[in-house]
Motif scaffolding. Structure first.
Motif, PDB file in Angstrom:
ATOM      1  N   ASP A  30       0.795  -1.213  -0.173  1.00  0.00           N
ATOM      2  CA  ASP A  30       0.065   0.000  -0.044  1.00  0.00           C
ATOM      3  C   ASP A  30       0.981   1.340   0.004  1.00  0.00           C
ATOM      4  O   ASP A  30       0.518   2.071  -0.391  1.00  0.00           O
ATOM      5  CB  ASP A  30      -0.854   0.214   1.176  1.00  0.00           C
ATOM      6  CG  ASP A  30      -2.066  -0.916   1.087  1.00  0.00           C
ATOM      7  OD1 ASP A  30      -2.268  -1.374   0.115  1.00  0.00           O
ATOM      8  OD2 ASP A  30      -2.702  -1.340   1.977  1.00  0.00           O
ATOM      9  N   SER A  31       1.878   1.159   0.484  1.00  0.00           N
ATOM     10  CA  SER A  31       2.595   2.513   0.870  1.00  0.00           C
ATOM     11  C   SER A  31       3.617   2.764  -0.347  1.00  0.00           C
ATOM     12  O   SER A  31       4.319   3.875  -0.567  1.00  0.00           O
ATOM     13  CB  SER A  31       3.524   2.457   2.015  1.00  0.00           C
ATOM     14  OG  SER A  31       4.356   1.330   2.109  1.00  0.00           O
ATOM     15  N   ALA A  59      -1.526   5.694 -13.454  1.00  0.00           N
ATOM     16  CA  ALA A  59      -1.444   5.483 -12.110  1.00  0.00           C
ATOM     17  C   ALA A  59      -0.157   5.275 -11.756  1.00  0.00           C
ATOM     18  O   ALA A  59       0.087   4.801 -10.450  1.00  0.00           O
ATOM     19  CB  ALA A  59      -2.617   4.684 -11.543  1.00  0.00           C
ATOM     20  N   ARG A  71      -6.231  -2.666  -8.094  1.00  0.00           N
ATOM     21  CA  ARG A  71      -5.316  -3.477  -7.093  1.00  0.00           C
ATOM     22  C   ARG A  71      -5.281  -5.048  -7.564  1.00  0.00           C
ATOM     23  O   ARG A  71      -4.094  -5.542  -7.707  1.00  0.00           O
ATOM     24  CB  ARG A  71      -5.582  -3.462  -5.464  1.00  0.00           C
ATOM     25  CG  ARG A  71      -5.564  -2.158  -4.773  1.00  0.00           C
ATOM     26  CD  ARG A  71      -6.561  -2.187  -3.671  1.00  0.00           C
ATOM     27  NE  ARG A  71      -5.819  -3.007  -2.525  1.00  0.00           N
ATOM     28  CZ  ARG A  71      -4.747  -2.772  -2.053  1.00  0.00           C
ATOM     29  NH1 ARG A  71      -4.217  -1.631  -1.937  1.00  0.00           N
ATOM     30  NH2 ARG A  71      -4.443  -3.928  -0.877  1.00  0.00           N
ATOM     31  N   LEU A  91       0.840   7.015  -8.137  1.00  0.00           N
ATOM     32  CA  LEU A  91      -0.054   6.646  -7.083  1.00  0.00           C
ATOM     33  C   LEU A  91       0.438   5.618  -6.266  1.00  0.00           C
ATOM     34  O   LEU A  91       0.197   4.283  -6.637  1.00  0.00           O
ATOM     35  CB  LEU A  91      -1.623   6.436  -7.792  1.00  0.00           C
ATOM     36  CG  LEU A  91      -2.951   6.650  -6.846  1.00  0.00           C
ATOM     37  CD1 LEU A  91      -2.918   8.047  -6.454  1.00  0.00           C
ATOM     38  CD2 LEU A  91      -4.169   6.425  -7.567  1.00  0.00           C
ATOM     39  N   GLU A  92       0.147   5.932  -4.904  1.00  0.00           N
ATOM     40  CA  GLU A  92       0.361   4.913  -3.974  1.00  0.00           C
ATOM     41  C   GLU A  92      -0.731   3.763  -4.087  1.00  0.00           C
ATOM     42  O   GLU A  92      -1.885   4.319  -4.345  1.00  0.00           O
ATOM     43  CB  GLU A  92       0.342   5.315  -2.668  1.00  0.00           C
ATOM     44  CG  GLU A  92       1.479   6.292  -2.272  1.00  0.00           C
ATOM     45  CD  GLU A  92       1.631   6.800  -0.736  1.00  0.00           C
ATOM     46  OE1 GLU A  92       0.969   6.247   0.084  1.00  0.00           O
ATOM     47  OE2 GLU A  92       2.639   7.522  -0.509  1.00  0.00           O
ATOM     48  N   THR A 147       4.229   3.135  -4.774  1.00  0.00           N
ATOM     49  CA  THR A 147       3.385   3.600  -5.649  1.00  0.00           C
ATOM     50  C   THR A 147       3.167   2.304  -6.774  1.00  0.00           C
ATOM     51  O   THR A 147       3.720   1.205  -6.712  1.00  0.00           O
ATOM     52  CB  THR A 147       3.968   4.559  -6.758  1.00  0.00           C
ATOM     53  OG1 THR A 147       5.290   4.157  -7.262  1.00  0.00           O
ATOM     54  CG2 THR A 147       4.410   5.917  -5.651  1.00  0.00           C
ATOM     55  N   LYS A 195      -2.429   2.133  -1.956  1.00  0.00           N
ATOM     56  CA  LYS A 195      -3.665   2.400  -1.090  1.00  0.00           C
ATOM     57  C   LYS A 195      -4.813   3.086  -1.813  1.00  0.00           C
ATOM     58  O   LYS A 195      -5.893   3.037  -1.298  1.00  0.00           O
ATOM     59  CB  LYS A 195      -3.257   2.689   0.281  1.00  0.00           C
ATOM     60  CG  LYS A 195      -2.662   4.171   0.071  1.00  0.00           C
ATOM     61  CD  LYS A 195      -2.102   4.551   1.635  1.00  0.00           C
ATOM     62  CE  LYS A 195      -1.266   5.791   1.467  1.00  0.00           C
ATOM     63  NZ  LYS A 195      -0.838   6.274   2.777  1.00  0.00           N
ATOM     64  N   TYR A 196      -4.507   3.901  -2.878  1.00  0.00           N
ATOM     65  CA  TYR A 196      -5.369   4.877  -3.383  1.00  0.00           C
ATOM     66  C   TYR A 196      -6.041   4.284  -4.552  1.00  0.00           C
ATOM     67  O   TYR A 196      -6.976   4.790  -5.016  1.00  0.00           O
ATOM     68  CB  TYR A 196      -4.822   6.129  -3.817  1.00  0.00           C
ATOM     69  CG  TYR A 196      -4.229   6.783  -2.638  1.00  0.00           C
ATOM     70  CD1 TYR A 196      -5.411   7.317  -1.608  1.00  0.00           C
ATOM     71  CD2 TYR A 196      -2.896   7.286  -2.309  1.00  0.00           C
ATOM     72  CE1 TYR A 196      -4.690   7.972  -0.486  1.00  0.00           C
ATOM     73  CE2 TYR A 196      -2.364   8.021  -1.121  1.00  0.00           C
ATOM     74  CZ  TYR A 196      -3.570   8.304  -0.145  1.00  0.00           C
ATOM     75  OH  TYR A 196      -2.986   8.987   0.987  1.00  0.00           O
ATOM     76  N   LEU A 197      -5.575   2.979  -5.017  1.00  0.00           N
ATOM     77  CA  LEU A 197      -6.044   2.289  -6.157  1.00  0.00           C
ATOM     78  C   LEU A 197      -7.586   1.694  -5.759  1.00  0.00           C
ATOM     79  O   LEU A 197      -7.598   1.316  -4.780  1.00  0.00           O
ATOM     80  CB  LEU A 197      -5.246   1.335  -6.733  1.00  0.00           C
ATOM     81  CG  LEU A 197      -3.728   1.686  -7.240  1.00  0.00           C
ATOM     82  CD1 LEU A 197      -3.015   0.516  -7.609  1.00  0.00           C
ATOM     83  CD2 LEU A 197      -3.895   2.592  -8.410  1.00  0.00           C
ATOM     84  N   SER A 198      -8.365   1.459  -6.783  1.00  0.00           N
ATOM     85  CA  SER A 198      -9.560   0.844  -6.524  1.00  0.00           C
ATOM     86  C   SER A 198      -9.438  -0.622  -6.288  1.00  0.00           C
ATOM     87  O   SER A 198      -8.110  -1.235  -6.644  1.00  0.00           O
ATOM     88  CB  SER A 198     -10.620   1.032  -7.711  1.00  0.00           C
ATOM     89  OG  SER A 198     -10.281   0.275  -8.872  1.00  0.00           O
TER      90      SER A 198
END
Length: 266
Positions: free
Chosen positions: A114-115, A160, A173, A163-164, A117, A166-169
């Motif tokens: 999650d942390s 993306a 993921r 983008l980390e 990208t 954890k912010y993915l749908s």
């Protein structure tokens, strides 16, 4: 074709009986059982998965689907029987040895960090980045970067990159988890419930992705979502109580009385 005929047809290509087995099947299981505390979780007389095939495995909870993947990936050692992969008996090999031979596995819950990208998750999954020293001090080559971008473009994640995770749908993921697997170009992908928790649009895109991957890989997909299985339009194996109950197209297994009774319902 009834089950006895199916088993006989498979047995003709058993690696222990035929030199043609390696040409026809990438994966072949023969006389496999998995017994835990006296309970037989798996009892498969014969099962073959062809090169560049997408095979869907369905069945009720406790049918043995996950145990089957555990046996193939080396997480569980079968009680009896043989697992042949790409012409080699891998039954006694370790999980790491089997992975290095070209079997990748995506679990139901996406395994991403999650942390990190999207791009960093991919970097970490590079075949030569598995150990601490390369991760800390290694450098991604131009060819590796291009390969990462090519895969992320393929799954719609190139926008993306930074983008980390954890912010993915949830769907994104799932696609990232699949992408980290195909980065090492495995011959066989074991994919556990890829449609779980996805929106209708994400489900359709995931089906398209798996069908596209079939051109370069062999896939075994474990799934409960029958609408998703129909979208895959592939050969289906039905497990129940550790035994193969039926095989065929989705239409064929839907019309099988035993399958209706044990799993699909009326």
């Amino acid at each position: 074709m009834d089950q006895n005929q199916r088993i006989a047809a498979y047995k003709e290509y058993s690696p222990r009986a035929s030199r043609l087995s390696e040409e026809k099947f990438l994966l072949f299981l023969e006389d496999i059982t998995a017994v835990f505390d006296g309970f037989k979780a798996l009892d498969i007389q014969a099962l073959g998965i062809e090169h560049n095939e997408l095979r869907v495995i369905i069945g009720p909870n406790g049918a043995g689907k996950t145990t089957l993947c555990d046996v193939v990936s080396g997480k569980t050692r079968p009680t009896t029987g043989y697992v042949f992969f790409d012409g080699t008996d891998i039954t006694q090999q370790t999980e790491e040895e089997i992975a290095l031979r070209g079997i990748g596995r995506k679990f139901q819950t996406p395994t991403v960090f999650d942390s990190l990208t999207t791009y960093e998750n991919m970097e970490l999954a590079l075949p030569d980045h598995y150990h601490l020293w390369p991760n800390l001090f290694g450098h991604t080559t131009k060819a590796q970067r291009e390969h990462i971008l090519e895969i992320l473009e393929r799954v719609g994640l190139v926008d993306a990159l930074d983008l980390e995770a954890k912010y993915l749908s949830h769907g994104q993921r799932q696609w990232l988890a699949i992408s980290t697997l195909i980065l090492s170009n495995p011959k066989l992908l074991l994919v556990d419930e890829p449609a779980a928790g996805l929106t209708d649009a994400e489900t359709a895109l995931t089906a398209e992705l798996l069908l596209e991957l079939k051109g370069d890989h062999t896939l075994i997909v474990i799934e409960h979502d029958m609408d998703f299985v129909r979208q895959l339009n592939s050969f289906v194996t039905v497990l129940n109580e550790g035994v193969i109950m039926a095989e065929g197209s989705m239409q064929e297994v839907q019309q099988n009385e035993e399958v209706i009774e044990a799993y699909l319902g009326r």
